[in-house]
Design a protein around this motif. Structure first.
Motif, mmCIF file in Angstrom:
data_model
loop_
_atom_site.group_PDB
_atom_site.id
_atom_site.type_symbol
_atom_site.label_atom_id
_atom_site.label_comp_id
_atom_site.label_asym_id
_atom_site.label_seq_id
_atom_site.Cartn_x
_atom_site.Cartn_y
_atom_site.Cartn_z
ATOM 1 N N LEU A 46 2.153 13.303 -19.132
ATOM 2 C CA LEU A 46 3.380 12.749 -18.545
ATOM 3 C C LEU A 46 3.093 12.083 -17.204
ATOM 4 O O LEU A 46 3.639 11.010 -16.903
ATOM 5 C CB LEU A 46 4.422 13.852 -18.378
ATOM 6 C CG LEU A 46 5.015 14.379 -19.682
ATOM 7 C CD1 LEU A 46 5.917 15.567 -19.416
ATOM 8 C CD2 LEU A 46 5.792 13.286 -20.393
ATOM 9 N N PHE A 49 1.993 8.386 -17.042
ATOM 10 C CA PHE A 49 2.948 7.288 -17.208
ATOM 11 C C PHE A 49 3.337 6.660 -15.872
ATOM 12 O O PHE A 49 3.824 5.543 -15.823
ATOM 13 C CB PHE A 49 4.213 7.775 -17.923
ATOM 14 C CG PHE A 49 4.018 7.940 -19.395
ATOM 15 C CD1 PHE A 49 4.109 6.852 -20.247
ATOM 16 C CD2 PHE A 49 3.729 9.180 -19.936
ATOM 17 C CE1 PHE A 49 3.918 7.001 -21.610
ATOM 18 C CE2 PHE A 49 3.539 9.336 -21.294
ATOM 19 C CZ PHE A 49 3.633 8.243 -22.131
ATOM 20 N N HIS A 50 3.161 7.386 -14.764
ATOM 21 C CA HIS A 50 3.586 6.837 -13.474
ATOM 22 C C HIS A 50 2.482 6.774 -12.436
ATOM 23 O O HIS A 50 2.632 6.092 -11.433
ATOM 24 C CB HIS A 50 4.760 7.655 -12.910
ATOM 25 C CG HIS A 50 6.051 7.398 -13.636
ATOM 26 N ND1 HIS A 50 6.673 6.182 -13.620
ATOM 27 C CD2 HIS A 50 6.811 8.193 -14.414
ATOM 28 C CE1 HIS A 50 7.771 6.243 -14.343
ATOM 29 N NE2 HIS A 50 7.883 7.456 -14.845
ATOM 30 N N ILE A 69 10.859 9.356 -8.679
ATOM 31 C CA ILE A 69 11.018 9.390 -10.142
ATOM 32 C C ILE A 69 11.755 10.675 -10.542
ATOM 33 O O ILE A 69 11.410 11.754 -10.050
ATOM 34 C CB ILE A 69 9.636 9.375 -10.830
ATOM 35 C CG1 ILE A 69 8.800 8.205 -10.331
ATOM 36 C CG2 ILE A 69 9.764 9.361 -12.336
ATOM 37 C CD1 ILE A 69 9.214 6.881 -10.831
ATOM 38 N N PRO A 70 12.778 10.565 -11.420
ATOM 39 C CA PRO A 70 13.498 11.778 -11.826
ATOM 40 C C PRO A 70 12.547 12.801 -12.467
ATOM 41 O O PRO A 70 11.777 12.442 -13.347
ATOM 42 C CB PRO A 70 14.515 11.265 -12.850
ATOM 43 C CG PRO A 70 14.612 9.812 -12.629
ATOM 44 C CD PRO A 70 13.329 9.361 -12.036
ATOM 45 N N TYR A 71 12.627 14.030 -11.996
ATOM 46 C CA TYR A 71 11.822 15.153 -12.494
ATOM 47 C C TYR A 71 10.330 14.984 -12.234
ATOM 48 O O TYR A 71 9.529 15.803 -12.674
ATOM 49 C CB TYR A 71 12.064 15.406 -14.002
ATOM 50 C CG TYR A 71 13.514 15.666 -14.314
ATOM 51 C CD1 TYR A 71 14.073 16.912 -14.104
ATOM 52 C CD2 TYR A 71 14.332 14.638 -14.772
ATOM 53 C CE1 TYR A 71 15.412 17.144 -14.360
ATOM 54 C CE2 TYR A 71 15.679 14.860 -15.013
ATOM 55 C CZ TYR A 71 16.199 16.117 -14.809
ATOM 56 O OH TYR A 71 17.522 16.336 -15.056
ATOM 57 N N GLY A 72 9.939 13.914 -11.507
ATOM 58 C CA GLY A 72 8.517 13.689 -11.232
ATOM 59 C C GLY A 72 7.920 14.816 -10.408
ATOM 60 O O GLY A 72 6.811 15.275 -10.675
ATOM 61 N N ILE A 75 7.258 17.837 -12.616
ATOM 62 C CA ILE A 75 6.106 17.688 -13.514
ATOM 63 C C ILE A 75 4.811 17.762 -12.713
ATOM 64 O O ILE A 75 3.841 18.408 -13.113
ATOM 65 C CB ILE A 75 6.224 16.382 -14.309
ATOM 66 C CG1 ILE A 75 7.371 16.507 -15.310
ATOM 67 C CG2 ILE A 75 4.930 16.059 -15.040
ATOM 68 C CD1 ILE A 75 7.791 15.241 -15.959
ATOM 69 N N LEU B 31 13.185 14.215 -19.987
ATOM 70 C CA LEU B 31 11.986 13.463 -20.360
ATOM 71 C C LEU B 31 12.276 11.975 -20.463
ATOM 72 O O LEU B 31 11.514 11.139 -19.975
ATOM 73 C CB LEU B 31 11.464 13.960 -21.706
ATOM 74 C CG LEU B 31 10.340 14.989 -21.656
ATOM 75 C CD1 LEU B 31 9.906 15.329 -23.063
ATOM 76 C CD2 LEU B 31 9.167 14.442 -20.863
ATOM 77 N N GLN B 33 14.659 10.353 -18.973
ATOM 78 C CA GLN B 33 14.876 9.845 -17.614
ATOM 79 C C GLN B 33 13.557 9.594 -16.902
ATOM 80 O O GLN B 33 13.373 8.582 -16.236
ATOM 81 C CB GLN B 33 15.671 10.883 -16.801
ATOM 82 C CG GLN B 33 17.151 10.687 -16.868
ATOM 83 C CD GLN B 33 17.812 11.423 -15.718
ATOM 84 O OE1 GLN B 33 17.334 11.402 -14.597
ATOM 85 N NE2 GLN B 33 18.919 12.072 -16.012
ATOM 86 N N TYR B 34 12.628 10.556 -17.062
ATOM 87 C CA TYR B 34 11.337 10.444 -16.384
ATOM 88 C C TYR B 34 10.544 9.254 -16.915
ATOM 89 O O TYR B 34 10.006 8.450 -16.161
ATOM 90 C CB TYR B 34 10.562 11.742 -16.584
ATOM 91 C CG TYR B 34 9.140 11.705 -16.085
ATOM 92 C CD1 TYR B 34 8.848 11.911 -14.744
ATOM 93 C CD2 TYR B 34 8.077 11.449 -16.954
ATOM 94 C CE1 TYR B 34 7.544 11.874 -14.280
ATOM 95 C CE2 TYR B 34 6.776 11.408 -16.495
ATOM 96 C CZ TYR B 34 6.511 11.624 -15.165
ATOM 97 O OH TYR B 34 5.218 11.580 -14.716
ATOM 98 N N LEU B 35 10.510 9.142 -18.242
ATOM 99 C CA LEU B 35 9.651 8.120 -18.843
ATOM 100 C C LEU B 35 10.217 6.716 -18.672
ATOM 101 O O LEU B 35 9.472 5.746 -18.636
ATOM 102 C CB LEU B 35 9.441 8.423 -20.338
ATOM 103 C CG LEU B 35 8.599 9.662 -20.619
ATOM 104 C CD1 LEU B 35 8.557 9.951 -22.108
ATOM 105 C CD2 LEU B 35 7.186 9.474 -20.091
ATOM 106 N N SER B 37 12.049 5.698 -16.095
ATOM 107 C CA SER B 37 12.311 5.345 -14.700
ATOM 108 C C SER B 37 11.495 4.128 -14.285
ATOM 109 O O SER B 37 10.298 4.053 -14.525
ATOM 110 C CB SER B 37 11.965 6.524 -13.796
ATOM 111 O OG SER B 37 12.077 6.124 -12.457
#
Lengths: 208, 150
Positions: A46, A49-50, A69-72, A75, B31, B33-35, B37
């Protein structure tokens, strides 16, 4: 034990030594390490991806990931803490194996596989630290490159292959990224699967 | 006659599976939302502002949340509301005429000069270009001095 050649019997054996069923024998430290490894694999995928590796982009992309980033942040922290946990549990696992004399024949080969896995996990931990891309990781990368450079002849080339060319203020390079995200986890995964299979072949304890 | 519910091992494990699947389903929305963004994609360093600016107006926010513009008697200026300590977005408090950083409590005055807290440098000013129709183009990649006006 000798008849359990079948893969299904390997995972769910007909017989296990009753002593091996005791949690207090292994404390399930290998199992916890593998669980941490799975968590690291999922959260690491995950993060890919960023996260953007590179001397100039590594740290800033991590800051964006963890704060925007949301929830970044969650994670990233799951990945970080699972990594910390795994380093602790693999070391305790090794101590337990020494404590119960489980490195002795017929398990001597699996002990060596375990030692190789310990080295891999520590190197994964170190490359992960470099990928943070902070000034500290740049200093760490510089130290590692300089230590490797002391090896006569091969050293400088080896440092290039393992770390690329980290800057003094960021250890994040594409080379480290590839090692950390693909090469090392793949080698570690296949060694672990062999490690688990070997337990049963050596008549060892019940896996998780 | 209704079947008696028995808490056999099988029934408990089946219920556990339902719980695991339900818990997994809860992770789908985060998930996605995260992916999806796009917050970290490259943004243009140019920001436009087309509303009229009165002389001695207060700071006005532009389309980019961190870029603010203001006009005083000498001209127009643009400021980037990024704390010079560790990069948090500072907030403008109209009633106090101060910029406050929510992270470590740095305070800047109306002009963006640090008053208290860990920040030592003033909030950065960036270049402004005045177009013929009166709208502004702010170039956030080009820093300018505190006294620069357009």
């Amino acid at each position: 034990m000798k008849d359990q050649k079948n893969f299904v019997h390997h995972i769910r054996p007909i017989f296990v030594p009753s002593k091996a069923l005791s949690v207090l024998y292994t404390f399930c430290l290998g199992g916890v390490s593998f669980l941490a490894f799975v968590v690291l694999g999922v959260t690491g995928l995950l993060l890919m991806f960023h996260y953007q590796p590179g001397n100039s982009t590594g740290f800033s992309s991590l800051l964006t990931l963890a704060s925007v980033i949301p929830y970044g942040g969650m994670i990233r922290n799951l990945h970080y803490w699972a990594g910390q946990l795994m380093v602790v549990t693999v070391n305790l696992h090794m101590l337990r194996v020494v404590w119960t004399h489980s490195y002795k024949p017929p398990k001597q080969l699996n002990w060596l596989v375990g030692v190789a896995l310990l080295m891999l996990i520590l190197f994964l931990d170190f490359t992960g630290y470099l990928l943070i891309g902070s000034q500290e990781s740049g200093a760490a990368a510089t130290v590692a490159v300089n230590i490797l450079g002391l090896i006569p002849g091969l050293g400088i080339g080896l440092a290039q292959v393992l770390f690329g060319e980290p800057s003094a203020i960021s250890g994040s390079t594409l080379v480290v990224y590839v090692w950390h995200c693909f090469a090392l986890p793949m080698i570690a995964l296949f060694l672990q699967l062999y490690h688990f299979w070997r337990i049963r072949r050596d008549g060892g304890v019940r896996p998780l | 006659m209704p079947r008696q519910l028995e808490w056999t091992r099988r029934a408990v494990l089946r219920l556990a599976w339902v719980g695991v699947i339900a818990a997994s389903a809860l992770t789908i929305e985060p998930l996605v939302q995260y992916l999806t963004s796009k917050e970290d994609r490259l943004q243009s360093t140019l920001v436009g502002y087309s509303k009229p600016l009165d002389v001695n107006s207060d700071w006005q926010n532009t389309a980019n949340a961190r870029v603010w513009v203001k006009r005083d008697s000498l001209g127009v200026m643009a400021l980037v509301a990024t704390c010079t300590h560790l990069g948090c977005e500072v907030h403008y408090h109209v009633e106090k005429k101060e910029w406050l950083c929510p992270c470590h409590g740095s305070i800047y005055d109306l002009e963006g000069r640090p008053i208290s807290g860990p920040a030592l440098k003033a909030l950065p000013r960036v270049a402004v270009e005045l177009k013929p129709d009166g709208s502004l183009i702010i170039n956030t990649s080009k820093q300018v001095g505190m006294d620069t006006r357009v």
